[in-house]
Motif scaffolding. Sequence first.
Motif, PDB file in Angstrom:
ATOM      1  N   ALA A 202       0.368   3.979   4.410  1.00 31.20           N
ATOM      2  CA  ALA A 202       1.664   3.445   3.975  1.00 31.20           C
ATOM      3  C   ALA A 202       2.831   3.974   4.797  1.00 31.20           C
ATOM      4  CB  ALA A 202       1.891   3.774   2.499  1.00 31.20           C
ATOM      5  N   ARG A 203       2.603   4.987   5.655  1.00 23.54           N
ATOM      6  CA  ARG A 203       3.672   5.551   6.480  1.00 23.54           C
ATOM      7  C   ARG A 203       3.526   5.176   7.950  1.00 23.54           C
ATOM      8  NH1 ARG A 203       6.497   9.411   3.913  1.00 23.54           N
ATOM      9  NH2 ARG A 203       7.010  10.500   5.845  1.00 23.54           N
ATOM     10  N   ALA A 205       4.593   3.545  10.678  1.00 22.77           N
ATOM     11  CA  ALA A 205       5.809   2.860  11.117  1.00 22.77           C
ATOM     12  C   ALA A 205       5.518   1.782  12.158  1.00 22.77           C
ATOM     13  CB  ALA A 205       6.805   3.875  11.680  1.00 22.77           C
ATOM     14  N   TYR A 208       4.345  -1.471  10.515  1.00 17.10           N
ATOM     15  CA  TYR A 208       5.428  -2.275   9.930  1.00 17.10           C
ATOM     16  C   TYR A 208       6.221  -2.985  11.027  1.00 17.10           C
ATOM     17  CZ  TYR A 208       4.688   0.142   5.478  1.00 17.10           C
ATOM     18  OH  TYR A 208       4.146   0.623   4.318  1.00 17.10           O
ATOM     19  N   GLU A 226      12.647  -6.579   5.878  1.00 19.27           N
ATOM     20  CA  GLU A 226      12.069  -5.602   4.953  1.00 19.27           C
ATOM     21  C   GLU A 226      11.098  -4.675   5.678  1.00 19.27           C
ATOM     22  OE1 GLU A 226      10.246  -7.665   1.748  1.00 19.27           O
ATOM     23  OE2 GLU A 226      12.093  -8.606   1.059  1.00 19.27           O
ATOM     24  N   ASP A 227      10.234  -5.249   6.509  1.00 17.95           N
ATOM     25  CA  ASP A 227       9.270  -4.429   7.237  1.00 17.95           C
ATOM     26  C   ASP A 227       9.958  -3.477   8.206  1.00 17.95           C
ATOM     27  OD1 ASP A 227       6.898  -5.125   6.072  1.00 17.95           O
ATOM     28  OD2 ASP A 227       6.349  -6.633   7.552  1.00 17.95           O
ATOM     29  N   SER A 229      12.915  -2.265   7.954  1.00 12.36           N
ATOM     30  CA  SER A 229      13.578  -1.204   7.185  1.00 12.36           C
ATOM     31  C   SER A 229      12.575  -0.118   6.802  1.00 12.36           C
ATOM     32  CB  SER A 229      14.231  -1.797   5.932  1.00 12.36           C
ATOM     33  OG  SER A 229      15.260  -2.705   6.296  1.00 12.36           O
ATOM     34  N   ARG A 230      11.341  -0.524   6.466  1.00 15.83           N
ATOM     35  CA  ARG A 230      10.291   0.466   6.196  1.00 15.83           C
ATOM     36  C   ARG A 230       9.975   1.267   7.457  1.00 15.83           C
ATOM     37  NH1 ARG A 230       7.678  -4.082   3.467  1.00 15.83           N
ATOM     38  NH2 ARG A 230       7.803  -3.832   1.204  1.00 15.83           N
ATOM     39  N   ALA A 233      12.592   3.775   8.065  1.00 13.88           N
ATOM     40  CA  ALA A 233      12.543   4.874   7.093  1.00 13.88           C
ATOM     41  C   ALA A 233      11.537   5.942   7.514  1.00 13.88           C
ATOM     42  CB  ALA A 233      12.176   4.328   5.714  1.00 13.88           C
ATOM     43  N   ALA A 529       3.728   1.363  -1.580  1.00 12.82           N
ATOM     44  CA  ALA A 529       4.088   1.424  -0.169  1.00 12.82           C
ATOM     45  C   ALA A 529       3.064   0.664   0.644  1.00 12.82           C
ATOM     46  CB  ALA A 529       4.131   2.882   0.292  1.00 12.82           C
TER      47      ALA A 529
END
Length: 576
Positions: A202-203, A205, A208, A226-227, A229-230, A233, A529
């Motif tokens: 889920a992390r 990057a 995404y 949205e992707d 922005s993930r 993050a 996530a």
Amino acid sequence: MTARSSVRALLVLALTAGGAGAPLLAAPGDPGQIAEEGAGALVRGEAQSAVLNYTEALKDTTLSNDRRAAILNDRGVANIKLGQTRQAFEDFNLAAQLFPEFAAVYNNRGNLLLSLGLAKEAIKDFDRSLVLAPGYAAAYNNRAGAYMRLGQTDDAIIDYTKSVRLLPANPAPLSGRGLAYLSLDRPHAAIRDFSRAVKADARFATGYRNRAEAKLDVESYDEAIEDLSRAIAFDVNNVESYILRGKAYLAIRNTASAIKDFSKATEIDPKSAGAFAELGFAYALIEANDEAFIDLNKAIEVDPRSGLAFAYRAYAYKKSGQLDVALRDIEVAQKLSPEAPEVYWVKAEIEEAQGQLEQAVADLRKAKKLRPGYRDATEALQRLGAAPAEAEERVLTDAGIDTWRVVVRGGRYFALDERFPRLSIPIEMMGSGEPKLLEWQLKEPPFKGIGTLRYYGGSVPSPGKAGAEDMELVAVVDLDMGHVLAVEPHKLGSKVATWTWDNGKVTVASVDGVTDEIELRYGAPDEMAGGGRRYTTSTETGGWAPWDTPFGGTTYASPPPKRKKKTKTIFDLLFN
């Protein structure tokens, strides 16, 4: 066995990934404590300390060849971490001489060769590794990466698929295969693999960011934002994520947010010509000409061969009424980037301003051919009362079913039906051959408004088997929105996917061992996530390691406060 001996054993087993040719390990009590200290240092990221310990351990004249080879291999990995390329090669070469059956050393040396741009030589080493260890998923993944460097995308997909089947919950081969699909204009297949990758971690990057790029290709701009922005993050200093999100904002006409993202990208990397070019273009769109020229001139100063920067500066000159200067810049842009759709769009804008409407339409069609989903070109054609030339849309004979027909546009296949004028279903081929529509179904309540189109997707090479197998796929479409939700593999040879329609979603137990979930109705936001509002995945196995970027820096941000720090895996150690 001590804790350090356990680490040592895990290191070697992870490297051989399947057991074939695994070197013998030192028995408890044998000399080797210093080497084990080196392994511990390497796990902790202390590469220099690891090299010193391994060097000291290698002074032991009683070491067997296989044990010495294992230590040399580990020291080679540590030397790579330190940027000591020559020393790493020397260690791997000697290890291979001492223990020719050691599959891991060929994989590691292959990765080093690949990092130096020697893809053909790297493939030879990956081949050796796989002969010794046919179940070595990392070697398949890395050989696929080498094939991608050589432009052998079909071969890369075969290897990525083998790696996925061995490790279906690992994001590395999924992400790699997704990029391969994207390069072949199969964005829905790419989205499927990127979705699986971010579900596995889920992390992730990069996953995404890659999925966002595919979503931009199918004009799902909000989901792309949205992707991205993930991705930001989890990797706050990645310039490409800000540039892509800025472009997505421009596509939905949110210029203020786009300028903010492009500005952030220039702050992170003052040498990014692409960031300055996009920022200058965004300013030109709102006729902030002074700011536009400052940034576009900066882009050209950073990269005098940036066709995009010259094209955007030509657009800024056009917006400011300086058509003569605009023509000079667009001529330079076309020479530097003859296949860039933005160049033809800007050229058409200038031609429209000159009253050369016929030539403008021709250039807009060229832009659309290069990028079928290019919104600016589509809107310009509509404004000029034109449409893509009929010659560019060819009906594929005998490929349709009922009132559905298949057309070819710019090398891509689409299914069309006059009953659904807003719907254009991409028919993505996964293998050789031409498509054939097989079945159209309208779902009953509670899934009214959802349709599925099953089609023949080509003959696909069978990993691990001789010959090829036929593949069928199913496109899931939302008729009310005129939107394709997903394209899923349905059948491969004798294997058939299982589809379960329930609770506002369809769950597909795919033919490749991964279960995908496609949300069909909007409900509460997905708080898991990695799960988008429409596409999530799951697998029966867990755990993964980011070995798709063998010797580069990791793209994963530090865990948030109060979250337990994730323990490093063996692949973290060896390939990051």
